[in-house]
Design a protein around this motif. Structure first.
Motif, PDB file in Angstrom:
ATOM      1  N   GLY A 198       0.813  -1.209   0.000  1.00 22.41           N
ATOM      2  CA  GLY A 198       0.000   0.000   0.000  1.00 22.41           C
ATOM      3  C   GLY A 198       0.849   1.262   0.000  1.00 22.41           C
ATOM      4  N   ALA A 199       1.937   1.252   0.787  1.00 20.75           N
ATOM      5  CA  ALA A 199       2.825   2.411   0.843  1.00 20.75           C
ATOM      6  C   ALA A 199       3.494   2.651  -0.504  1.00 20.75           C
ATOM      7  CB  ALA A 199       3.876   2.205   1.935  1.00 20.75           C
ATOM      8  N   VAL A 200       3.984   1.580  -1.120  1.00 16.22           N
ATOM      9  CA  VAL A 200       4.669   1.702  -2.408  1.00 16.22           C
ATOM     10  C   VAL A 200       3.695   2.155  -3.500  1.00 16.22           C
ATOM     11  CG1 VAL A 200       5.891   0.423  -4.210  1.00 16.22           C
ATOM     12  CG2 VAL A 200       6.437   0.010  -1.798  1.00 16.22           C
ATOM     13  N   VAL A 201       2.509   1.564  -3.509  1.00 22.89           N
ATOM     14  CA  VAL A 201       1.495   1.903  -4.514  1.00 22.89           C
ATOM     15  C   VAL A 201       1.075   3.366  -4.383  1.00 22.89           C
ATOM     16  CG1 VAL A 201      -0.932   1.527  -5.069  1.00 22.89           C
ATOM     17  CG2 VAL A 201       0.603  -0.419  -4.917  1.00 22.89           C
ATOM     18  N   THR A 202       0.822   3.800  -3.157  1.00 25.14           N
ATOM     19  CA  THR A 202       0.361   5.172  -2.938  1.00 25.14           C
ATOM     20  C   THR A 202       1.440   6.178  -3.304  1.00 25.14           C
ATOM     21  OG1 THR A 202      -1.041   4.363  -1.124  1.00 25.14           O
ATOM     22  CG2 THR A 202      -0.670   6.733  -1.254  1.00 25.14           C
ATOM     23  N   LEU A 203       2.687   5.878  -2.949  1.00 26.42           N
ATOM     24  CA  LEU A 203       3.789   6.770  -3.319  1.00 26.42           C
ATOM     25  C   LEU A 203       3.963   6.798  -4.836  1.00 26.42           C
ATOM     26  CD1 LEU A 203       5.974   8.653  -2.309  1.00 26.42           C
ATOM     27  CD2 LEU A 203       7.512   6.694  -2.124  1.00 26.42           C
ATOM     28  N   GLY A 204       3.785   5.648  -5.486  1.00 24.78           N
ATOM     29  CA  GLY A 204       3.832   5.618  -6.948  1.00 24.78           C
ATOM     30  C   GLY A 204       2.736   6.470  -7.557  1.00 24.78           C
ATOM     31  N   GLY A 205       1.559   6.451  -6.942  1.00 26.96           N
ATOM     32  CA  GLY A 205       0.474   7.305  -7.407  1.00 26.96           C
ATOM     33  C   GLY A 205       0.809   8.777  -7.278  1.00 26.96           C
ATOM     34  N   ALA A 206       1.490   9.150  -6.175  1.00 25.49           N
ATOM     35  CA  ALA A 206       1.905  10.543  -5.983  1.00 25.49           C
ATOM     36  C   ALA A 206       2.916  10.954  -7.047  1.00 25.49           C
ATOM     37  CB  ALA A 206       2.485  10.729  -4.586  1.00 25.49           C
ATOM     38  N   CYS A 207       3.831  10.059  -7.384  1.00 27.17           N
ATOM     39  CA  CYS A 207       4.813  10.347  -8.446  1.00 27.17           C
ATOM     40  C   CYS A 207       4.121  10.561  -9.788  1.00 27.17           C
ATOM     41  CB  CYS A 207       5.821   9.209  -8.551  1.00 27.17           C
ATOM     42  SG  CYS A 207       6.958   9.065  -7.159  1.00 27.17           S
ATOM     43  N   CYS A 208       3.157   9.704 -10.098  1.00 22.54           N
ATOM     44  CA  CYS A 208       2.425   9.849 -11.355  1.00 22.54           C
ATOM     45  C   CYS A 208       1.608  11.138 -11.368  1.00 22.54           C
ATOM     46  CB  CYS A 208       1.510   8.642 -11.576  1.00 22.54           C
ATOM     47  SG  CYS A 208       2.374   7.109 -11.965  1.00 22.54           S
ATOM     48  N   ALA A 209       1.023  11.486 -10.221  1.00 24.27           N
ATOM     49  CA  ALA A 209       0.256  12.736 -10.136  1.00 24.27           C
ATOM     50  C   ALA A 209       1.156  13.936 -10.387  1.00 24.27           C
ATOM     51  CB  ALA A 209      -0.413  12.842  -8.768  1.00 24.27           C
ATOM     52  N   ALA A 210       2.386  13.890  -9.863  1.00 25.93           N
ATOM     53  CA  ALA A 210       3.330  14.984 -10.085  1.00 25.93           C
ATOM     54  C   ALA A 210       3.707  15.074 -11.562  1.00 25.93           C
ATOM     55  CB  ALA A 210       4.577  14.773  -9.223  1.00 25.93           C
ATOM     56  N   LEU A 211       3.947  13.931 -12.194  1.00 31.59           N
ATOM     57  CA  LEU A 211       4.263  13.935 -13.624  1.00 31.59           C
ATOM     58  C   LEU A 211       3.090  14.460 -14.447  1.00 31.59           C
ATOM     59  CD1 LEU A 211       6.178  10.546 -14.012  1.00 31.59           C
ATOM     60  CD2 LEU A 211       7.126  12.844 -14.346  1.00 31.59           C
ATOM     61  N   ALA A 212       1.869  14.105 -14.029  1.00 31.66           N
ATOM     62  CA  ALA A 212       0.685  14.603 -14.733  1.00 31.66           C
ATOM     63  C   ALA A 212       0.623  16.121 -14.681  1.00 31.66           C
ATOM     64  CB  ALA A 212      -0.580  13.994 -14.122  1.00 31.66           C
ATOM     65  N   GLN A 213       1.043  16.706 -13.552  1.00 37.14           N
ATOM     66  CA  GLN A 213       1.048  18.165 -13.442  1.00 37.14           C
ATOM     67  C   GLN A 213       2.046  18.794 -14.407  1.00 37.14           C
ATOM     68  OE1 GLN A 213      -0.906  20.366 -11.703  1.00 37.14           O
ATOM     69  NE2 GLN A 213      -2.135  18.525 -11.501  1.00 37.14           N
ATOM     70  N   ILE A 214       3.146  18.092 -14.666  1.00 41.55           N
ATOM     71  CA  ILE A 214       4.111  18.597 -15.651  1.00 41.55           C
ATOM     72  C   ILE A 214       3.480  18.635 -17.036  1.00 41.55           C
ATOM     73  CG2 ILE A 214       6.351  18.204 -16.730  1.00 41.55           C
ATOM     74  CD1 ILE A 214       6.465  19.082 -13.790  1.00 41.55           C
TER      75      ILE A 214
END
Length: 303
Positions: A153-169
């Motif tokens: 869950g921790a790894v998945v959620t952090l991966g989601g945060a990384c993808c969200a940041a890339l989406a903002q780019i």
């Protein structure tokens, strides 16, 4: 007010996502993504009709840009929804705060933005806070949930945060040519299609109550997006952005009241560092913006 409304709506939406993935209903993340996206589209279209912008609001000059943004944004949504089924509600919200900090790093890497020492220091402080939130899940501490599930869950959620940041780019590039309404609409269309493609991987047939909740997820997602867009239309980003952290209070309350998940001291301390770092970055950017504004006013007409 609009920003607080958007945060409230999105937090309630996330709580419903967690409710439909817990308690034996077991709706998979891909199916949740589909409902979240598909039933947001009518809300967005009605909003554009009300504003009289339907004829121009969906026009796009960069269809592939929307497609790529849609892929990474859908990944962020799916991973976030998956994380909600694996971790306590407040922890998922706290880890999600890593996204705006990662945007600073990715903007320097991919957009060539200048990152000053102050901002970089605050990013380090914020990521330290995220590591503190993650530490119990990445360790071997005992809990009612098996360690491997909480670690996933921790790894998945952090991966989601990384993808969200890339989406903002991707969004930062799109806004140079595209309307906000088009970005929101075409993202919903793309994520609807991508969510539907997960159908062969184990969708469930929801009962009437669960189906109503899934539809509500989409409606709330559309309403929350409208509130968020309107907030930045009527207020400066530096004023509006800090109200994002209202979600921490809401998530702690919802997690305790609905899911019986008490916020731990470690999680609250780590989240506090992340929030502090985010607020200081916003404050510093506002100060720099005011300074640049004063410098422009002081310039002669010839520059």
């Amino acid at each position: 007010m609009l920003k607080c409304l958007s945060v409230t709506v999105f937090t309630i939406m996330a709580a419903i996502v967690k409710a439909t993935s817990d308690g034996g209903t077991g709706v998979p993340a891909g199916q949740q993504v589909f409902f979240r996206s598909f039933f947001a589209i009518p809300v967005i279209l009605l909003w554009l009709v009300w504003r009289g912008e339907l004829s121009v609001g969906l026009r796009t000059f960069r269809p592939m840009g929307h497609f790529y943004r849609g892929i990474i944004g859908t990944a962020a949504m799916g991973l976030g929804f998956w994380g909600l089924s694996l971790l306590p509600f407040p922890e998922v919200v706290a880890i999600g705060y890593a996204a705006p900090l990662l945007v600073v790093i990715f903007a320097a890497m991919f957009l060539g933005e200048n990152v000053r020492l102050f901002r970089l220091s605050m990013v380090v402080l914020g990521l330290l806070g995220v590591l503190i939130v993650l530490s119990p899940q990445l360790g071997l501490g005992g809990s009612g949930t098996p360690d491997y599930q909480r670690t996933l869950g921790a790894v998945v959620t952090l991966g989601g945060a990384c993808c969200a940041a890339l989406a903002q780019i991707f969004v930062r590039k799109l806004v140079q040519q595209e309307r906000t309404s088009a970005i929101v609409f075409w993202f919903s269309v793309t994520s609807t299609v991508l969510g539907l493609l997960t159908l062969p991987f184990g969708w469930v047939m929801p009962d009437a109550g669960t189906l109503a909740l899934l539809i509500t997820i989409g409606i709330l997602g559309g309403i929350g997006q409208i509130f968020l867009t309107s907030a930045y239309r009527f207020g400066e980003a530096s004023l509006v952005a800090p109200f994002e952290y209202v979600s921490m209070v809401l998530s702690v309350a919802i997690g305790w009241y609905l899911f019986g998940e008490a916020a731990t001291t470690t999680m609250l301390f780590g989240a506090s560092l992340v929030i502090l770092a985010g607020i200081l970055i916003i404050w510093r950017e506002r100060q720099l913006g005011l300074e640049r504004s004063r410098q422009r006013k002081a310039m002669t007409p010839q520059g």
